[in-house]
Design a protein around this motif. Structure first.
Motif, mmCIF file in Angstrom:
data_model
loop_
_atom_site.group_PDB
_atom_site.id
_atom_site.type_symbol
_atom_site.label_atom_id
_atom_site.label_comp_id
_atom_site.label_asym_id
_atom_site.label_seq_id
_atom_site.Cartn_x
_atom_site.Cartn_y
_atom_site.Cartn_z
ATOM 1 N N VAL A 66 69.356 31.029 -15.159
ATOM 2 C CA VAL A 66 69.097 29.976 -15.964
ATOM 3 C C VAL A 66 68.251 28.836 -15.359
ATOM 4 O O VAL A 66 67.375 28.101 -15.958
ATOM 5 C CB VAL A 66 70.340 29.126 -16.395
ATOM 6 N N LYS A 67 68.355 28.907 -13.959
ATOM 7 C CA LYS A 67 67.285 27.862 -13.256
ATOM 8 C C LYS A 67 65.917 27.893 -13.652
ATOM 9 O O LYS A 67 65.169 26.940 -13.368
ATOM 10 C CB LYS A 67 67.760 27.927 -11.634
ATOM 11 N N ALA A 68 65.434 29.310 -13.996
ATOM 12 C CA ALA A 68 64.020 29.350 -14.198
ATOM 13 C C ALA A 68 63.737 28.359 -15.423
ATOM 14 O O ALA A 68 62.544 28.113 -15.587
ATOM 15 C CB ALA A 68 63.853 30.804 -14.380
ATOM 16 N N ALA A 99 72.409 41.792 -4.180
ATOM 17 C CA ALA A 99 71.179 41.299 -3.206
ATOM 18 C C ALA A 99 69.991 41.158 -3.819
ATOM 19 O O ALA A 99 69.594 41.323 -4.679
ATOM 20 C CB ALA A 99 70.954 42.560 -2.202
ATOM 21 N N PHE A 100 69.504 39.998 -3.011
ATOM 22 C CA PHE A 100 68.055 39.400 -3.366
ATOM 23 C C PHE A 100 67.109 39.287 -2.294
ATOM 24 O O PHE A 100 67.516 38.515 -1.391
ATOM 25 C CB PHE A 100 68.255 38.047 -4.067
ATOM 26 N N LEU A 101 66.212 40.216 -2.085
ATOM 27 C CA LEU A 101 65.607 40.300 -0.675
ATOM 28 C C LEU A 101 64.072 39.888 -0.731
ATOM 29 O O LEU A 101 63.726 39.738 0.209
ATOM 30 C CB LEU A 101 65.851 41.637 -0.055
ATOM 31 N N ALA A 102 63.635 39.708 -1.879
ATOM 32 C CA ALA A 102 62.329 39.510 -1.864
ATOM 33 C C ALA A 102 61.865 38.729 -3.283
ATOM 34 O O ALA A 102 62.499 39.280 -4.268
ATOM 35 C CB ALA A 102 61.279 40.565 -1.716
ATOM 36 N N SER A 103 60.969 37.754 -2.968
ATOM 37 C CA SER A 103 60.801 36.930 -4.660
ATOM 38 C C SER A 103 59.400 37.010 -4.844
ATOM 39 O O SER A 103 58.345 37.725 -4.076
ATOM 40 C CB SER A 103 60.968 35.538 -3.894
ATOM 41 N N ASN A 104 59.164 37.053 -6.152
ATOM 42 C CA ASN A 104 57.786 37.152 -6.807
ATOM 43 C C ASN A 104 57.096 38.580 -6.492
ATOM 44 O O ASN A 104 56.055 38.428 -5.991
ATOM 45 C CB ASN A 104 57.101 35.948 -6.563
ATOM 46 N N GLY A 152 63.784 38.592 -8.525
ATOM 47 C CA GLY A 152 62.557 39.006 -7.519
ATOM 48 C C GLY A 152 61.227 39.723 -8.099
ATOM 49 O O GLY A 152 60.323 39.895 -7.595
ATOM 50 N N VAL A 153 61.571 40.171 -9.412
ATOM 51 C CA VAL A 153 60.182 40.835 -9.983
ATOM 52 C C VAL A 153 59.354 39.918 -10.269
ATOM 53 O O VAL A 153 59.568 38.833 -11.225
ATOM 54 C CB VAL A 153 60.732 41.610 -11.217
ATOM 55 N N GLY A 154 58.233 39.972 -9.932
ATOM 56 C CA GLY A 154 57.082 38.955 -9.985
ATOM 57 C C GLY A 154 56.151 39.164 -11.148
ATOM 58 O O GLY A 154 56.327 39.782 -11.985
ATOM 59 N N THR A 206 70.717 43.022 -14.011
ATOM 60 C CA THR A 206 69.538 42.275 -13.175
ATOM 61 C C THR A 206 69.775 40.719 -13.642
ATOM 62 O O THR A 206 70.492 40.243 -14.394
ATOM 63 C CB THR A 206 68.315 42.941 -13.673
ATOM 64 N N GLU A 207 69.166 39.905 -12.653
ATOM 65 C CA GLU A 207 69.080 38.319 -12.876
ATOM 66 C C GLU A 207 67.750 37.897 -12.649
ATOM 67 O O GLU A 207 67.418 37.157 -12.018
ATOM 68 C CB GLU A 207 69.865 37.796 -11.682
ATOM 69 N N MET A 208 66.903 38.458 -13.518
ATOM 70 C CA MET A 208 65.318 37.884 -13.502
ATOM 71 C C MET A 208 65.284 36.762 -14.190
ATOM 72 O O MET A 208 65.895 36.372 -15.455
ATOM 73 C CB MET A 208 64.564 39.028 -14.382
HETATM 74 C C1 LIG Z 1 66.630 32.460 -8.237
HETATM 75 C C2 LIG Z 1 67.528 33.715 -8.506
HETATM 76 C C3 LIG Z 1 67.277 34.559 -9.534
HETATM 77 C C4 LIG Z 1 66.096 34.443 -10.320
HETATM 78 O O1 LIG Z 1 64.862 34.866 -9.350
HETATM 79 P P1 LIG Z 1 63.413 35.034 -9.950
HETATM 80 O O2 LIG Z 1 62.445 35.331 -9.079
HETATM 81 O O3 LIG Z 1 63.126 34.018 -10.914
HETATM 82 O O4 LIG Z 1 63.699 36.344 -10.781
HETATM 83 C C5 LIG Z 1 68.367 35.429 -9.697
HETATM 84 N N1 LIG Z 1 69.281 35.236 -8.745
HETATM 85 C C6 LIG Z 1 69.532 34.404 -7.840
HETATM 86 C C7 LIG Z 1 70.951 34.594 -7.123
HETATM 87 C C8 LIG Z 1 68.649 33.572 -7.673
HETATM 88 O O5 LIG Z 1 68.918 32.639 -6.801
#
Ligand SMILES: *Cc1c(COP(=O)(O)O)cnc(C)c1O
Length: 428
Positions: free
Chosen positions: A54-56, A194-199, A236-238, A277-279
């Motif tokens: 949602v923050k996107a 886990a969220f290990l790398a962005s974009n 994290g998918v850019g 996924t949480e893209m």
């Molecule tokens: C920011 C964030 C996302 C989304 O990341 P994107 O790089 O926009 O895909 C997903 N999950 C968590 C926990 C985040 O902080």
């Protein structure tokens, strides 16, 4: 090099007659087509769900589109949870992936039945206390835990990121302890996140991340007896911000995750784990633009183009030195033989949308199209220098345009000054 726009100069000028610049505009058709591709890419997995971050792009109209396309919502604050609830999502359609979480937000997330993703082992106790008190709720039956492997996250093409320096998630030892404790507390469905790398670009990130998480899923079962119900690959998918970058092919990425699933989870008898996924960025980033008009040009030691948007509307260049491609609408075919700094009006010298950018000759009155502003763009807006948020518009599939968030007015800016009725004074 050029980049396609989803709006022509004529369209943008017509829209600007009704909705003054600057404004954000989002392309519903692009968002829907992309969301369908994401679902196609993971159709091999029975329980697959994309929880749109949602923050996107926290706009209920966009969220309604996402919901219609089958997405749930990933939230990180009470207000984001409220947005998810407001568009009619309930229970496990909502993921709460927060960190440094206040007790009250755990309580709210649990009350609306969202899946809580614990960022830290100590949050088990925080969540326990959130379930007590006046409007007590049962401890959730479904819980996710966030993992941080530490060190560096390395792939074939080099170091992707430094999880060891990031504040998120639990160590592996904490993770195993957490699952055992949660099992004792009566939790029935478990997830791993886990969220290990962005974009990331290049398409390897999800498959590599999945392989690591799948191996850990096997270890978790061996060591704690917990069989995970879902694995959340997070975001994290850019997207290709620069015109020479190659876009991620989500179908290839989905197939890459599937291969890991079939080679690691299925032989271990864990072939019924759902992939989540949480893209955010990938879902909306390319399908939004910030449209701003050139209001000044200035020739001193450098050539400056002043526009009517500023970093308060789009913070990424100022904050991360991020690249946003710029098209001068109507001049797509002209050669980029001028070099400019494109700036906003903040009293901050980092308020620059572009530095030393080669563009066609710009004149006052031109409309600039700032690309890839559909994610982490409007939502990072702030009010420094008393600059107000601009409007958000939706370009519908039938070509019509609707206002999905009006621009802020001075009255909005003064609204929280309860002690001094500043705005009323202004009108005396
Ligand atoms: C920011 C964030 C996302 C989304 O990341 P994107 O790089 O926009 O895909 C997903 N999950 C968590 C926990 C985040 O902080």
């Amino acid at each position: 090099m050029s980049k396609a726009t989803f709006l022509t100069k004529e369209q943008a000028e017509a829209i600007a007659k009704e909705f003054p610049t600057p404004f954000y505009i989002y392309d519903e058709k692009g968002i829907r087509e992309n969301a369908r591709k994401v679902h196609e890419a993971f159709a091999w997995n029975q329980g697959f769900r994309e929880y749109f971050a949602v923050k996107a792009l926290p706009n209920p109209e966009i969220m309604r589109v996402m919901k219609e396309e089958g997405c749930g919502f990933d939230c990180a604050s009470e207000a984001e949870l409220m947005l998810a609830k407001a568009v009619g999502s309930t229970g496990e359609e909502i993921m709460f992936s927060s960190n440094d979480t206040p007790v009250s937000e755990f309580a709210y997330a649990n009350r609306i039945g969202g899946i809580i993703n614990l960022d830290d082992i100590s949050h088990i106790d925080t969540l326990l206390s959130a379930c007590e008190g006046e409007d007590a709720t049962p401890f959730p039956e479904t819980i996710c835990c966030r993992y941080n492997p530490g060190g560096v996250f390395e792939m074939a093409n080099g170091i992707m990121d430094h999880p060891g320096d990031s504040k998120y998630g639990m160590t592996k030892a904490q993770l195993f302890k957490a699952y055992s404790r949660l099992k004792e507390l009566g939790v029935k469905r478990f997830g791993l996140h886990a969220f290990l790398a962005s974009n990331t670009i290049g398409g390897d990130y999800y498959p590599q991340l999945a392989a690591r998480l799948f191996q850990i899923a096997v270890e978790i079962r061996e060591q704690t007896g917990v069989a995970l119900s879902f694995i959340n690959l997070s975001g994290g998918v850019g997207i290709p911000y620069r015109p020479n970058e190659v876009p991620n092919d989500i179908l290839t990425i989905g197939a890459g995750v599937q291969r890991q699933y079939e080679s690691i989870l299925e032989p271990a008898g864990l072939g019924d784990i759902a992939i989540y996924t949480e893209m955010g960025r990938f879902m909306t980033g390319p399908y939004g633009a910030l449209i701003t008009r050139v209001i000044h040009e200035k020739h001193i030691y450098k050539e400056y183009i002043g526009v009517d948007a500023c970093a308060a509307n789009l913070m990424r260049p100022a904050m991360y030195d991020a690249y946003h491609h710029i098209t001068v609408l109507g001049k797509e075919e002209e050669s980029a033989d001028h070099m400019y700094d494109v700036v906003g009006s903040l009293c901050e010298n980092n308020d620059k949308f572009a530095i030393d950018r080669h563009l066609p000759e710009i004149t006052v009155g031109d409309l600039l199209y700032l690309h890839d502003a559909g994610a982490h763009s409007f939502s990072m807006g702030y009010n420094y220098n008393g600059k107000l948020w601009c409007a958000e518009l939706l370009l519908k599939e039938d070509g019509s345009v609707s206002l999905i968030r009006r621009a802020q007015t001075p009255k909005d800016y003064f609204a929280t000054l309860d002690i001094l009725p500043v705005y009323e004074k202004l009108n005396e």
